[in-house]
Design an enzyme around this catalytic site. Structure first.
Site, mmCIF file in Angstrom:
data_model
loop_
_atom_site.group_PDB
_atom_site.id
_atom_site.type_symbol
_atom_site.label_atom_id
_atom_site.label_comp_id
_atom_site.label_asym_id
_atom_site.label_seq_id
_atom_site.Cartn_x
_atom_site.Cartn_y
_atom_site.Cartn_z
ATOM 1 N N ILE A 104 -4.183 -6.715 -8.778
ATOM 2 C CA ILE A 104 -4.119 -5.410 -8.103
ATOM 3 C C ILE A 104 -3.225 -5.444 -6.879
ATOM 4 C CG2 ILE A 104 -5.483 -3.568 -7.029
ATOM 5 C CD1 ILE A 104 -6.233 -3.884 -9.935
ATOM 6 N N ARG B 35 0.817 -1.223 0.000
ATOM 7 C CA ARG B 35 0.000 0.000 0.000
ATOM 8 C C ARG B 35 0.855 1.280 0.000
ATOM 9 N NH1 ARG B 35 -5.098 -1.957 1.822
ATOM 10 N NH2 ARG B 35 -6.006 -0.292 0.610
ATOM 11 N N ARG C 64 -15.314 -3.736 9.770
ATOM 12 C CA ARG C 64 -14.759 -2.533 9.131
ATOM 13 C C ARG C 64 -15.551 -2.208 7.858
ATOM 14 N NH1 ARG C 64 -8.717 -2.668 7.645
ATOM 15 N NH2 ARG C 64 -9.505 -0.786 6.640
HETATM 16 C C1 EPZ Z 1 -9.166 1.387 -2.588
HETATM 17 O O1 EPZ Z 1 -7.938 1.228 -1.905
HETATM 18 C C2 EPZ Z 1 -10.191 0.647 -1.735
HETATM 19 N N1 EPZ Z 1 -10.258 1.258 -0.402
HETATM 20 C C3 EPZ Z 1 -9.810 -0.826 -1.635
HETATM 21 O O2 EPZ Z 1 -10.838 -1.480 -0.902
HETATM 22 C C4 EPZ Z 1 -9.745 -1.418 -3.036
HETATM 23 O O3 EPZ Z 1 -9.318 -2.765 -2.952
HETATM 24 C C5 EPZ Z 1 -8.742 -0.616 -3.882
HETATM 25 O O4 EPZ Z 1 -9.132 0.777 -3.896
HETATM 26 C C6 EPZ Z 1 -8.677 -1.104 -5.329
HETATM 27 O O5 EPZ Z 1 -9.938 -1.019 -5.914
HETATM 28 C C7 EPZ Z 1 -10.950 2.411 -0.258
HETATM 29 O O6 EPZ Z 1 -11.500 2.958 -1.193
HETATM 30 C C8 EPZ Z 1 -10.990 2.972 1.136
HETATM 31 P P1 EPZ Z 1 -5.325 1.729 -4.880
HETATM 32 P P2 EPZ Z 1 -6.650 2.093 -2.392
HETATM 33 O O7 EPZ Z 1 -4.606 2.978 -4.526
HETATM 34 O O8 EPZ Z 1 -7.084 3.430 -2.841
HETATM 35 C C9 EPZ Z 1 -0.860 0.429 -5.708
HETATM 36 C C10 EPZ Z 1 -11.749 -2.869 0.736
HETATM 37 O O9 EPZ Z 1 -11.683 -4.084 0.955
HETATM 38 N N2 EPZ Z 1 -0.516 1.831 -5.364
HETATM 39 O O10 EPZ Z 1 -6.219 1.719 -6.086
HETATM 40 O O11 EPZ Z 1 -5.618 2.007 -1.338
HETATM 41 C C11 EPZ Z 1 -1.318 -0.353 -4.484
HETATM 42 O O12 EPZ Z 1 -0.205 -0.869 -3.793
HETATM 43 C C12 EPZ Z 1 -10.512 -2.103 0.351
HETATM 44 O O13 EPZ Z 1 -12.811 -2.187 0.763
HETATM 45 C C13 EPZ Z 1 0.796 2.267 -5.548
HETATM 46 O O14 EPZ Z 1 1.659 1.518 -6.001
HETATM 47 O O15 EPZ Z 1 -6.186 1.223 -3.644
HETATM 48 C C14 EPZ Z 1 -2.170 -1.439 -5.077
HETATM 49 O O16 EPZ Z 1 -1.343 -2.509 -5.503
HETATM 50 C C15 EPZ Z 1 -9.286 -2.997 0.281
HETATM 51 N N3 EPZ Z 1 1.121 3.555 -5.213
HETATM 52 C C16 EPZ Z 1 -2.803 -0.771 -6.306
HETATM 53 O O17 EPZ Z 1 -1.999 0.399 -6.581
HETATM 54 C C17 EPZ Z 1 0.182 4.434 -4.706
HETATM 55 O O18 EPZ Z 1 0.532 5.603 -4.450
HETATM 56 C C18 EPZ Z 1 -4.239 -0.334 -6.085
HETATM 57 O O19 EPZ Z 1 -4.255 0.542 -4.982
HETATM 58 C C19 EPZ Z 1 -1.140 3.959 -4.522
HETATM 59 C C20 EPZ Z 1 -1.467 2.662 -4.856
#
Ligand code: EPZ
Length: 435
Positions: A344, A140, A416
């Protein structure tokens, strides 16, 4: 229920041990009846953060009663904002907000606390966030958030256990996201909403929750177009005003109950579901041979024999990663070999060893789960441990498909993201209780 959350209570909360509750199920029955879909967790959290963009009161209706919302409330109050949560209505007022450091023990409780970065930077030109927590599904990182903020003119300094961001002025510009990160898109929408000039986000996340956030900010007097696509244009406003807004229904809860109906139905009616947000889930159900009807504001799903499928998770409009564990649990009972590839998150198969305790035949190969499904169900109950929010829901459905009693710990993860999952399943006829 009036849950006026205050920081004092939260200070104690962060010291109390995680609840050692467990869920006990007795499998074998079928689910029938109606279930009301709650407001979306992953929409209400960014909307709460966006309330920091104005000093007027914001009212959010249809807010789900979830632990993540309570933690976000405590973050809001730790910034000296005023917040009330009564029934399903949030009343937030950030007139008195100071961008001071929020206690790390509050920030690391949920990943969404990193969403205060954009609004605080936009309104106060400074923000401090902790090393934001979240589930054990991946590292994350925040690099996409920070790259976008720096493009707008901010500086981000690492601190012990967090980051400090500041800017003389935020100026609109073109920002290319290296990955369509949901959180980074949301943070940048909020930062750009009060920046000088126009910002264009490219390769932005297109999830429906982004559209909800853009609609919320537009209702505050903002000017955002293209939300829901990969290219979003934001014309910065000088000031934004308060708003009353109703958050969208939860498409992941909708997908959870669609899959519950496919596996354990009987026939379930999902009230308040928005079919437009779950088209890919519905197409996977069709491939599995599941019967459903969708009409305005509700979807009915019918249980029956399931066919094996091959699915990979992807950013919207692809199959949502949040439903990957729940689909895997259901495909254990689909005749034939199914394959689910997780594109993802790097560590989102933690639940598979728990499914094996029930009788699942699953192998992991690289980022894919190979599931040998069978409609003969010789599964027996077991003691299971949830490792994250969606894995918890997957284990509950799996346990309800097994003969005999099962126990599931890690209930706090489920709380949660699901409002009263146990109660909703019990009202559909499941033999399930919390102890
Ligand atoms: C949102 O998380 C959701 N949470 C997650 O839901 C969901 O799984 C995820 O989006 C993907 O759809 C909320 O909305 C509160 P991302 P988020 O940034 O924003 C990488 C649930 O169960 N990444 O789209 O944290 C990251 O490591 C939760 O309800 C970077 O590399 O997800 C991941 O592999 C779990 N650098 C991918 O992108 C960054 O700066 C997707 O992460 C940000 C992210």
């Amino acid at each position: 229920m009036k849950a006026v959350v205050d920081v004092a209570a939260d200070k104690n909360k962060s010291k109390t041990p995680i609840k050692q509750e467990k869920i006990v199920t007795v499998g074998g029955g079928s689910l029938n009846g109606e279930v009301a879909i709650s407001g979306a967790k992953n929409a209400v959290l960014p909307l709460m953060a966006a309330a920091l963009l104005t000093e007027d009161e914001c009212i959010i209706n249809n807010a789900p009663c979830l632990d993540d919302v309570l933690v976000m409330l405590s973050v809001f109050k730790a910034l000296d904002g005023r917040a009330e949560f009564d029934g399903h209505q949030l009343r937030l007022n950030s007139r008195g907000v100071e961008p001071r450091a929020v206690k790390p023990e509050i920030l690391r409780q949920i990943r969404a606390s990193n969403l205060i970065l954009g609004p605080l930077l936009a309104r106060f030109k400074e923000a401090e966030i902790g090393a934001c927590g979240g589930c054990s599904i991946g590292s994350r990182p925040m690099d996409i958030h920070f790259a976008g903020m720096e493009a707008l003119g901010a500086k981000i300094l690492p601190l012990a256990g967090g980051y400090f961001a500041f800017a003389r002025q935020l100026k609109g510009t073109d920002i290319y996201l290296k990955f369509p990160s949901v959180g980074a898109t949301e943070n940048l929408l909020m930062a750009a909403a009060l920046s000088e000039g126009q910002t264009r986000l490219h390769n932005a996340a297109a999830e429906p929750e982004i559209e909800d956030l853009a609609a919320f900010i537009n209702a505050m007097g903002g000017s955002i177009s293209g939300a829901g696509t990969a290219d979003i244009v934001i014309d910065g406003a000088r000031k934004l005003h308060g708003v009353e807004y109703t958050v969208m229904p939860d498409r992941i809860e909708t997908g959870t109950f669609l899959l519950a109906g496919a596996l354990l139905g009987g026939k379930i009616r999902l009230l308040g579901a928005r079919a437009a947000d779950v088209q890919v889930q519905l197409s996977v159900l069709r491939q599995m041979g599941v019967e459903y009807q969708s009409m305005a504001g509700e979807i009915t799903v019918q249980g029956g024999p399931l066919k094996a499928v091959r699915v990979e998770t992807a950013p919207h409009p692809g199959f949502p990663t949040d439903l990957q564990p729940i689909l895997a649990a259901v495909l254990c009972h689909a005749e034939g070999e199914s394959i689910i590839c997780e594109q993802i998150f790097e560590n989102r198969f933690g639940y598979i060893n728990e499914l094996k305790k029930l009788g699942a035949a699953i192998q992991i190969r690289d980022n894919c789960a190979i599931i040998k499904g069978s409609k003969q169900n010789d599964w027996h109950g077991a003691k299971l441990a949830a490792s994250d929010l969606r894995a918890g829901a997957a284990l509950v459905l799996a346990a309800l498909s097994a003969e005999g009693q099962s126990e599931i710990t890690g209930v706090h993860y489920i709380d949660r993201g699901y409002e009263d999952l146990v109660g909703k399943l019990r009202r559909l006829g499941a033999d399930i209780k919390r102890c």
